[in-house]
Design a protein around this motif. Structure first.
Motif, mmCIF file in Angstrom:
data_model
loop_
_atom_site.group_PDB
_atom_site.id
_atom_site.type_symbol
_atom_site.label_atom_id
_atom_site.label_comp_id
_atom_site.label_asym_id
_atom_site.label_seq_id
_atom_site.Cartn_x
_atom_site.Cartn_y
_atom_site.Cartn_z
ATOM 1 N N GLU A 12 0.840 -1.196 0.000
ATOM 2 C CA GLU A 12 0.000 0.000 0.000
ATOM 3 C C GLU A 12 0.874 1.245 0.000
ATOM 4 O O GLU A 12 2.029 1.229 0.437
ATOM 5 N N GLN A 14 0.270 5.843 0.046
ATOM 6 C CA GLN A 14 -0.751 6.871 0.197
ATOM 7 C C GLN A 14 -0.156 8.274 0.236
ATOM 8 O O GLN A 14 1.048 8.464 0.451
ATOM 9 N N VAL A 18 -5.326 10.206 -1.305
ATOM 10 C CA VAL A 18 -5.746 8.836 -1.605
ATOM 11 C C VAL A 18 -4.807 7.813 -0.978
ATOM 12 O O VAL A 18 -3.667 8.126 -0.623
ATOM 13 N N LYS A 19 -5.333 6.586 -0.875
ATOM 14 C CA LYS A 19 -4.539 5.435 -0.432
ATOM 15 C C LYS A 19 -4.745 4.329 -1.462
ATOM 16 O O LYS A 19 -5.878 4.013 -1.836
ATOM 17 N N VAL A 20 -3.633 3.758 -1.914
ATOM 18 C CA VAL A 20 -3.693 2.717 -2.950
ATOM 19 C C VAL A 20 -3.264 1.382 -2.346
ATOM 20 O O VAL A 20 -2.208 1.296 -1.704
ATOM 21 N N MET A 38 -8.505 -3.398 -11.610
ATOM 22 C CA MET A 38 -8.226 -2.090 -11.047
ATOM 23 C C MET A 38 -9.304 -1.119 -11.533
ATOM 24 O O MET A 38 -10.050 -1.445 -12.461
ATOM 25 N N ILE A 66 -6.105 -4.082 -7.495
ATOM 26 C CA ILE A 66 -5.693 -2.738 -7.087
ATOM 27 C C ILE A 66 -6.944 -1.928 -6.739
ATOM 28 O O ILE A 66 -7.882 -1.849 -7.543
ATOM 29 N N THR A 67 -6.968 -1.353 -5.551
ATOM 30 C CA THR A 67 -8.090 -0.525 -5.121
ATOM 31 C C THR A 67 -7.570 0.826 -4.651
ATOM 32 O O THR A 67 -6.440 0.937 -4.160
ATOM 33 N N VAL A 68 -8.417 1.835 -4.787
ATOM 34 C CA VAL A 68 -8.055 3.198 -4.394
ATOM 35 C C VAL A 68 -9.109 3.727 -3.434
ATOM 36 O O VAL A 68 -10.310 3.664 -3.727
ATOM 37 N N LEU A 129 -0.764 9.827 -8.624
ATOM 38 C CA LEU A 129 -1.424 8.539 -8.388
ATOM 39 C C LEU A 129 -0.657 7.389 -9.036
ATOM 40 O O LEU A 129 -0.563 6.297 -8.463
ATOM 41 N N LEU A 133 0.557 4.071 -7.129
ATOM 42 C CA LEU A 133 0.121 2.742 -7.589
ATOM 43 C C LEU A 133 1.311 1.820 -7.794
ATOM 44 O O LEU A 133 1.308 0.671 -7.335
ATOM 45 N N SER A 136 2.819 0.683 -4.505
ATOM 46 C CA SER A 136 2.034 -0.357 -3.820
ATOM 47 C C SER A 136 2.193 -1.709 -4.509
ATOM 48 O O SER A 136 2.290 -2.747 -3.850
#
Length: 291
Positions: A12, A14, A18-20, A38, A66-68, A129, A133, A136
């Motif tokens: 992860e 961030q 945002v946090k990825v 994603m 992959i989530t944001v 971003l 990404l 992470s």
């Protein structure tokens, strides 16, 4: 170094917005196959993600998620189709006039016409971003690799143990094999003596024993097995992906064992063949998990 194809990794990264999160799961597969999920707005980065993953993974089925979280990647704008709205209002007035209906067209009536409202989604991707990404994903890949290497060490240890047992059986068969012809010759001498009241030529026994020895000669197969065992052991010490080579060697070893089983006309060797095939089955099962 032996590496397993099975593993899991999570990473992860961030910033203030945002946090990825990146999660990777891998299982055994003949080739290298990717499934990447994603946010749709980030699909342009899929090839970069695959390229990074290929530096860590060379074989196996790979599932990457992959989530944001945080600031939305999409902003929504609402517009109205004025041309369509004009047509609706005109038709309403026409209906009122034709049927002499009272009342007026209200805002509530217009709001019921969902088709005249247009929703547009606009991507709003933070400038850093992509960096978050990839950080992470890299973290997930490093965790995955650590787990795959650790499991690979366990597989290597088990393979070496099974291989040692197999080599011991091969050595035992090699020591025992010469006695098979002698036992056959002794049995043949006794049998023919009984049938001929001792009137038998030694040359005939020698000839029959030679024919039998040629038919049941397994020295060539045993020699090849020794070679395959050594190659298998040496391959376990190599650094590059070795799963396919080990799988090939197990197939070749199984081929030699089958030949020994069909040629050796002896119950002791047949019993050892069964044990060797059992060990080869275990080797094959474990090899399927190696990258």
């Amino acid at each position: 170094m032996v590496t397993s194809m099975t593993g899991y990794g999570r990473g992860e990264s961030q910033n203030e917005q945002v946090k990825v999160f990146a999660e990777i799961k891998t299982v055994n597969h003949r080739f290298c196959e990717y499934t990447i999920r994603m946010p749709r707005q980030l699909l342009v980065l899929e090839e970069k993600v695959k390229k990074m993953a290929s530096e860590y993974i060379r074989r196996g089925r790979v599932e990457l998620f992959i989530t944001v979280e945080g600031k939305s990647l999409v902003s929504k704008n609402v517009d109205i189709d004025w041309n369509l709205a004009d047509q609706y209002v005109s038709l309403m007035d026409a209906v009122k006039g034709k049927y002499n209906l009272g009342g007026s067209i209200s805002l509530q009536d217009i709001l019921q016409l969902e088709s005249i409202f247009l929703m547009e989604e606009v991507a709003t991707i933070p400038s850093d971003l992509e960096k978050l990404l990839m950080e992470s994903v890299k973290g997930a890949l490093e965790n995955l690799t650590q787990m795959r290497v650790q499991e690979g060490q366990g597989l290597a240890s088990d393979l070496q143990s099974q291989l040692k047992k197999f080599a011991e059986i091969v050595a035992g068969v090699k020591t025992y094999a010469p006695s098979v012809v002698k036992q056959y010759k002794d049995r043949l001498t006794i049998k023919l003596s009984e049938l001929t009241d001792g009137m038998i030529e030694d040359s005939r026994i020698v000839t029959e024993a030679a024919i039998f020895a040629d038919k049941c000669d397994i020295n060539e197969e045993l020699t090849r097995l020794d070679s395959h065992v050594q190659q298998f052991s040496d391959t376990l010490k190599q650094g590059q992906p070795i799963g396919r080579k080990l799988d090939f060697l197990v197939q070749e070893m199984n081929r030699e064992v089958n030949t020994i089983g069909s040629k050796a006309n002896d119950s002791v060797i047949t019993k050892e063949v069964v044990e060797m095939k059992s060990l080869l089955e275990k080797l094959k099962e474990q090899v399927q998990n190696i990258e």
